[in-house]
Design a protein around this motif. Structure first.
Motif, short mmCIF file in Angstrom:
data_model
loop_
_atom_site.label_atom_id
_atom_site.label_comp_id
_atom_site.label_asym_id
_atom_site.label_seq_id
_atom_site.Cartn_x
_atom_site.Cartn_y
_atom_site.Cartn_z
N ALA A 1 0.76 11.24 10.45
CA ALA A 1 2.21 11.41 10.33
C ALA A 1 2.53 12.59 9.41
N ARG A 2 1.79 12.74 8.32
CA ARG A 2 2.00 13.89 7.41
C ARG A 2 1.74 15.20 8.16
N ALA A 3 0.67 15.24 8.94
CA ALA A 3 0.33 16.44 9.70
C ALA A 3 1.42 16.75 10.72
N ARG A 4 1.91 15.72 11.38
CA ARG A 4 2.98 15.90 12.37
C ARG A 4 4.24 16.44 11.70
N THR A 5 4.61 15.86 10.57
CA THR A 5 5.79 16.31 9.83
C THR A 5 5.65 17.76 9.39
N MET B 1 0.84 -1.17 0.00
CA MET B 1 0.00 0.00 0.00
C MET B 1 0.89 1.24 0.00
N ILE B 2 0.41 2.25 -0.68
CA ILE B 2 1.13 3.52 -0.72
C ILE B 2 0.12 4.65 -0.55
N LEU B 3 0.49 5.64 0.27
CA LEU B 3 -0.30 6.85 0.40
C LEU B 3 0.34 7.89 -0.50
N ARG B 4 -0.49 8.49 -1.36
CA ARG B 4 0.04 9.49 -2.28
C ARG B 4 -1.03 10.54 -2.56
N LEU B 5 -0.57 11.66 -3.12
CA LEU B 5 -1.51 12.67 -3.56
C LEU B 5 -2.33 12.11 -4.72
N ALA B 6 -3.61 12.40 -4.71
CA ALA B 6 -4.48 11.96 -5.80
C ALA B 6 -4.11 12.72 -7.07
N THR B 7 -4.27 12.05 -8.19
CA THR B 7 -4.11 12.68 -9.49
C THR B 7 -5.49 12.79 -10.13
N ARG B 8 -5.57 13.54 -11.23
CA ARG B 8 -6.84 13.67 -11.93
C ARG B 8 -7.38 12.30 -12.34
N ALA B 9 -6.50 11.38 -12.67
CA ALA B 9 -6.92 10.03 -13.07
C ALA B 9 -7.60 9.27 -11.93
N ASP B 10 -7.33 9.66 -10.68
CA ASP B 10 -7.94 9.02 -9.51
C ASP B 10 -9.33 9.54 -9.20
N LEU B 11 -9.71 10.66 -9.81
CA LEU B 11 -10.97 11.31 -9.45
C LEU B 11 -12.18 10.38 -9.53
N PRO B 12 -12.38 9.60 -10.59
CA PRO B 12 -13.54 8.70 -10.60
C PRO B 12 -13.51 7.68 -9.45
N ALA B 13 -12.35 7.17 -9.11
CA ALA B 13 -12.25 6.20 -8.01
C ALA B 13 -12.58 6.86 -6.67
N VAL B 14 -12.12 8.08 -6.47
CA VAL B 14 -12.42 8.80 -5.23
C VAL B 14 -13.91 9.09 -5.15
N LEU B 15 -14.50 9.55 -6.24
CA LEU B 15 -15.94 9.83 -6.25
C LEU B 15 -16.74 8.55 -6.02
N ALA B 16 -16.26 7.43 -6.53
CA ALA B 16 -16.94 6.15 -6.30
C ALA B 16 -16.91 5.79 -4.82
N LEU B 17 -15.78 6.05 -4.14
CA LEU B 17 -15.69 5.78 -2.70
C LEU B 17 -16.66 6.67 -1.93
N LEU B 18 -16.80 7.90 -2.34
CA LEU B 18 -17.68 8.84 -1.65
C LEU B 18 -19.15 8.60 -1.95
N ALA B 19 -19.44 7.92 -3.06
CA ALA B 19 -20.83 7.74 -3.51
C ALA B 19 -21.63 6.83 -2.59
N ASP B 20 -21.00 5.81 -2.04
CA ASP B 20 -21.74 4.83 -1.23
C ASP B 20 -20.77 4.14 -0.29
N GLU B 21 -20.97 4.30 0.99
CA GLU B 21 -20.08 3.68 1.98
C GLU B 21 -20.30 2.19 2.12
N GLU B 22 -21.46 1.71 1.77
CA GLU B 22 -21.83 0.33 2.05
C GLU B 22 -21.55 -0.66 0.92
N ARG B 23 -21.27 -0.16 -0.27
CA ARG B 23 -21.01 -1.07 -1.38
C ARG B 23 -19.92 -0.50 -2.27
#
Length: 150
Positions: free
Chosen positions: A109-113, A1-23
């Motif tokens: 950790a990012r906030a602390r740094t 797993m890697i934590l990174r800044l979202a890119t424009r290409a990630d936008l549909p995936a992020v919106l899909a996560l926000l669309a429905d928490e249960e599925r």
């Protein structure tokens, strides 16, 4: 797993996560409107905002989780910034494997740094599982939140 800044290409995936928490929502089914495009562009351009994704490097970069961190300057806490974390989501089919904890640990950790004096978040009153989760991470119910829809 890697934590990174979202890119424009990630936008549909992020919106899909926000669309429905249960599925799991297929990112290909999400409509990326002009308003979402503007919001993403504004977040990306603002040094005090980060849209972060937790991605699976072994699964073609599959976005497993996301959150938005906003760094707020203030006169309290000795003039230190505080981090506001919002829109925390983990894919419904990947919950229970520690990904949420990993996502939040990395964000803290990012906030602390960055020198933030505290991390704050809000969670809807009905999200009792999320409340237990945040408490398990050490977050305290220290304030009562209020919102005014406009």
């Amino acid at each position: 797993m890697i934590l990174r800044l979202a890119t424009r290409a990630d936008l549909p995936a992020v919106l899909a996560l926000l669309a429905d928490e249960e599925r799991v929502v297929d990112p290909a089914s999400v409509t990326v409107t002009a308003a979402y495009e503007r919001a993403f562009t504004d977040i990306e351009a603002d040094p005090r905002n980060e849209l972060l994704v937790l991605a699976d490097e072994t699964d073609d970069g599959l976005v497993l989780g996301c959150l938005q961190a906003t760094y707020i300057p203030g006169l309290g806490k000795g003039g230190a910034e505080r981090a506001l974390i919002e829109a925390v989501r983990i894919r419904a089919d990947r919950r229970g494997a520690g990904l949420g904890r990993a996502l939040m640990d990395l964000a803290v950790a990012r906030a602390r740094t960055r020198g933030c004096a505290l991390v704050q978040l809000t969670s809807g009153k009905a999200r009792t599982d999320a409340h237990r989760f945040y408490t398990s991470l050490g977050f305290a119910r220290s304030h009562e939140g209020f919102k005014l829809g406009l």
